[in-house]
Design a protein around this motif. Structure first.
Motif, short mmCIF file in Angstrom:
data_model
loop_
_atom_site.label_atom_id
_atom_site.label_comp_id
_atom_site.label_asym_id
_atom_site.label_seq_id
_atom_site.Cartn_x
_atom_site.Cartn_y
_atom_site.Cartn_z
N GLY A 1 0.39 -0.78 0.11
CA GLY A 1 -0.08 0.38 -0.20
C GLY A 1 0.75 0.86 0.33
O GLY A 1 0.49 2.61 0.90
N TYR A 2 1.60 1.02 -1.21
CA TYR A 2 2.88 2.36 -0.88
C TYR A 2 1.80 3.40 -1.07
O TYR A 2 0.74 3.73 -2.07
N THR A 3 2.15 4.57 -0.37
CA THR A 3 1.49 6.22 -0.09
C THR A 3 1.92 7.08 -1.57
O THR A 3 1.76 8.20 -1.35
N TYR A 4 3.92 6.95 -1.78
CA TYR A 4 4.05 7.29 -2.18
C TYR A 4 4.31 6.99 -3.83
O TYR A 4 5.04 6.02 -3.82
N MET A 5 3.95 7.53 -5.08
CA MET A 5 4.18 7.10 -5.78
C MET A 5 5.74 7.84 -7.14
O MET A 5 5.96 9.11 -7.02
#
Lengths: 453, 456
Positions: free
Chosen positions: B452-456
């Motif tokens: 669940g990456y919050t930063y792409m």
């Protein structure tokens, strides 16, 4: 504002209540005036809506693509199992089919579709053009039925052959061909069928639970989460409970005549009518007092839980005015009572298909100055809601933008809704929706409230 | 895979009269009128309303059994009179249905008789001049909604366009695009300072503001006076890949008044937008306004920023043929493979046009299918396993069932908000589409990631 008049030929379809003495002499149950932009649909629509929730049947529209495309999964009638009713099947007639006839294509389509989907039965809807070119759909249905071994039922719903009400009749005729073809073994004495309840957003489940809690067996919820096998054995029930009377009373009458099953007309909207719907059934089975006791207990429990929850809304809504324009008039009775119960008054009550008794009933219930209208149109409806300063309009998809454009709250009370409005929980949902719309701050920007147009 | 089937299952098209009614709503002071059963008008109204969320009044001649047997003449005349009385239109856009077509009503003759009534002394409804009556033949057993759309606009220019000395005027036939697209077109043409006639123009009539009273005919639409001038224009731009000359309003003007017709795909993507803006530069003899140069620059920049997320993703694109052609070309230029280009329409030209715009069509394994329904498309999807589904709301069931991320474009969009405000055309429309596509891929990646990456 420019004065909007009523079209010549429609004056007698509009009535304004003035004192108690004036008798209502409203013209109704006629075809719509050409060019009047009626909110009504057609015979096909009537049949399609009634049969739509029979979820394990194949519904094939015989005609050009439009009739099937416009009715593809547009209603909120949900199923607890098969969902064949949510698909859209059409013979999609082309010019050559119209010239040479569509019987062969229908036969082939049915053969393929039945093989593919293995339905319990198939309903074949005849559209305008079929009535004209004279395809013998009865013969095709009979043949396919023999070949496949399932009931294949023609629905004579040519759009131009009457009004939506005639479509209801055609649907009832088709259903009646299923009724009586199954075994009634094991059906008890305290048993009912639920008719004209379309299981919009699961409403039939709510109603069914109430009856079951009262110790009553529900044999078929005919047109809500409907199943072919249940309909086939529905003649084993002791009583038919009809909600949407315009659509299903005909079937109830036919079943009464043929199988001696009496019927009751009810409504599941609002506290008063919902309670009545339970008590009336309990009274019918008066030889079993436990049923009435259970009904009383149920109503008591539900009302005492619901009533305090409504008070907050009542405070806000007291004195607000509502306009109602619905398909069947019977529903309007319940809506008026429900709105009155939170302190709202009704300034317009109209329907697409009411009869004289319906309108007489509406007149009795309404206050002076209320407009009663049959088969109205956008120009008239907007005129009335503005003249009567309505805070709310209740209707369907076609009425919604009229309200919103004019900066008036709106509540969807038609077959496309996705929130259950029936039963006690439905009453809460209904008033909550009314409150959410009427009290929204967005209307402050409406031209009617001084905003810019 | 079974492909030859008789019944249409979950149609990827609508019927002829719907398109005609929509197009007629783009003429100023026009009321659409359907000659047929009441249901046709009502179904089409409810269908259009659920997309546009605006009142859409369509009159009907409301056939009954007698009308079907003895002809629709009486009902039609009465209906025209009533509509004139209640709506005071300047134009009535009359479209036929399968019913009136099959009984063989001679609508032109009925209209002539109707007009004669008033010439022979019958008082005019409202005492005002009779509205112009435009008649389009739109039987629902022919073609689909897009054919009705073009038929209505062809009938409109055939009825109204006048001959005269050539003017510095450009006709734009934008196809069935959104009100936002129409507004964008008008903005572009104004920025080029080219006088133009946009037909139809439902940018206001189907996406307007609030009302103090009921607008029987909402303001906006292409004025009759300017439609008359289409015959004197210096050219017509028509966004269409598959519309043949015979059915095309621009084709009609070319044939009748020698107005040159520039037919081009809808300007979606950089290449097609370049072609469109290039043509405007040529016709106006003016350079591309800086605003659009900036939009193009930003778009190229965005292409670079987003390319990796989408490269060689597989998409199924469906809808009207013209939209499919333009979308597929756009997808190809950003590195997405439109593994299936599908339409319920059947002009016979879909594959040819796609081959012209996508030279490696066959090499890239792109399938093209016309005349299909959603069961066909779903069968293909099971095999092709696309990463994206791009088309109207009708694809939702398939997207849900097979878990395919879904991007809604075109018509109808009835399960999302703001379909009428969605932009598809030009650099700006492409930018919106590109952002949505990239974000859809990112969202899918994000929600299916165990981290669940919050930063792409």
């Amino acid at each position: 504002m420019e004065k909007i008049g009523i079209l010549e030929g429609r004056e007698k379809q509009v009535y304004e209540k003035k004192g108690d003495s004036a008798a209502i002499d409203i013209k109704c149950e006629t075809t719509s005036l050409s060019g009047s932009v009626s909110q009504r649909a057609c015979v096909f629509c009537g049949s399609r809506v009634v049969l739509y929730p029979v979820a394990d049947a194949l519904h094939v529209v015989h005609g050009p693509i439009g009739c099937a495309a416009y009715t593809w999964d547009i209603r909120g009638a949900v199923s607890s199992g098969p969902e064949l009713h949510r698909l859209s099947f059409s013979t999609d007639l082309k010019e050559m089919d119209v010239i040479y006839g569509g019987e062969k294509k229908l036969h082939q389509s049915l053969t393929e579709l039945i093989a593919q989907y293995q339905p319990k039965a198939a309903f074949i809807y005849s559209t305008c053009i079929i009535g004209l070119i004279g395809d013998d759909i009865d013969a095709v249905c009979k043949k396919v039925s023999q070949e496949t071994g399932i009931p294949v039922l023609p629905v004579h719903s040519e759009g131009f052959k009457g009004t939506k009400k005639d479509g209801y009749k055609a649907a009832c005729d088709s259903l009646m061909k299923l009724v009586g073809t199954g075994s009634t073994e094991g059906i008890g004495k305290y048993s009912i069928n639920i008719l004209g309840e379309f299981n919009l957003a699961g409403e039939a489940w709510i109603i069914k639970k109430y009856y079951e809690e009262m110790g009553i067996e529900v044999v078929a919820t005919m047109t809500g989460d409907g199943r072919v096998d249940d309909i086939r054995r529905s003649h084993g029930a002791s009583l038919n409970i009809v909600q949407c009377s315009g659509s299903m009373v005909k079937l109830a009458k036919m079943m009464e005549e043929k199988y001696g099953i009496p019927y009751l007309r009810v409504s599941y909207f609002g506290i008063e009518d919902m309670s009545m719907a339970l008590y009336d059934v309990a009274k019918h089975f008066s030889d079993n007092p436990a049923i009435l006791d259970a009904a009383k207990k149920l109503v008591n429990r539900e009302v005492s839980e619901l009533y305090p929850r409504l008070q907050h809304f009542r405070q806000a809504l007291e004195g607000k005015k509502a306009a109602i324009y619905v398909g069947g008039a019977f529903k309007a009775f319940s809506l008026i009572k429900a709105l009155n119960s939170v302190g709202m008054s009704v300034v317009l009550a109209g329907s697409q298909t009411g009869n004289k008794d319906d309108y007489e009933g509406l007149k009795e219930m309404c206050e002076e100055g209320t407009v009663i209208v049959d088969d109205s149109n956008p120009v008239e409806l907007s005129k009335f809601v503005l003249e009567k300063e309505a805070d709310l309009l209740i209707g369907g998809v076609k009425e919604r933008p009229i309200a919103y454009k004019l900066g008036i709250g709106f509540c969807d009370h038609n077959h496309e809704r996705k929130i259950p409005l029936a039963g006690f929980v439905g009453m809460y949902n209904f008033i909550l929706e009314v409150y959410n719309s009427v009290m929204s701050p967005v209307w402050q920007f409406a031209p009617r409230k001084g905003g810019l147009s | 895979m079974k492909t030859a089937k008789t019944a249409t299952q979950n149609a990827c098209k609508l019927c002829n009269p719907l398109g005609a009614c929509l197009a007629f709503r783009g003429i100023e002071k026009c009321v659409p009128f359907l000659h047929g059963s009441q249901g046709c008008a009502t179904y089409i109204r409810r269908y259009l309303i659920s997309h546009f969320k605006e009142p859409i009044d369509i009159a009907s001649s409301n056939f009954n059994e007698d009308t079907a047997v003895f002809g629709g003449s009486h009902n039609l005349k009465l209906g025209l009179k009533n509509v004139t009385q209640q709506y005071r239109p300047e134009v009535i856009g009359l479209a036929t249905t399968c019913l009136s077509e099959t009984i063989g009503d001679d609508v032109d003759m009925i209209l002539k008789e109707y007009v004669n009534l008033f010439e022979n002394g019958e008082p005019l409804p409202n005492g005002e001049p009779l509205p112009v009556m435009i008649h389009a033949s739109t039987p629902s057993y022919q073609g689909s909604h897009i054919d009705g759309f073009h038929a209505a606009m062809k009938a409109t220019v055939a009825k109204l366009a006048e001959e005269g000395p050539k003017k510095n005027l450009l006709n734009i036939f934008p196809n069935m695009v959104s009100p936002a697209d129409l507004r964008h077109m008008k903005e572009i043409l104004k920025d080029f300072n080219i006088p133009f006639v946009l037909l139809p123009d439902y940018s206001e009539t189907l996406d307007g503001g609030p009302w103090a009273e009921y607008h029987r005919i909402p303001k906006g639409g292409t004025p009759v006076s300017t439609i008359k001038e289409t015959g004197m224009a210096s050219g017509s731009i028509e966004f269409s890949s598959v519309l043949n000359t015979e059915k095309s309003p621009a084709g009609y003007l070319e044939k009748t008044f020698a107005v040159p017709r520039y037919q081009m795909p809808m300007p979606i993507g950089i290449k097609q937008s370049d072609a469109f803006f290039g043509l405007l530069e040529k016709l106006s003899e003016k350079p591309l306004p800086e605003k659009y140069e900036d939009e193009r620059r930003r778009l190229v920049d965005a292409y670079a920023d987003g390319h990796k997320y989408i490269f060689e993703k597989k998409a199924i694109v469906y809808g009207e043929e013209d939209l499919v052609v333009a979308m597929a070309a756009f997808l190809r230029e950003i590195g997405i493979v439109p593994v299936l280009c599908a339409s319920g329409g059947k002009s016979g030209l879909l594959k040819k046009r796609l081959q012209e715009l996508i030279p490696d069509l066959d090499e890239a394994g792109i399938k093209v299918r016309d005349g299909v329904d959603f069961v066909d498309i779903e069968d293909e999807a099971k095999v092709l396993k696309p990463d994206l589904l791009i088309g109207n709301s009708k694809g939702y069931t398939m997207s849900r069932k097979h878990n395919i991320p879904f991007i809604r474009i075109g018509f109808p969009i009835h399960d999302r908000f703001g379909g009428q405000r969605q932009l598809h055309l030009g650099y700006r429309g492409t930018q919106e589409l590109f952002d949505r596509i990239v974000n859809t891929v990112i969202a899918e990646k994000q929600s299916s990631s165990p981290i669940g990456y919050t930063y792409m």
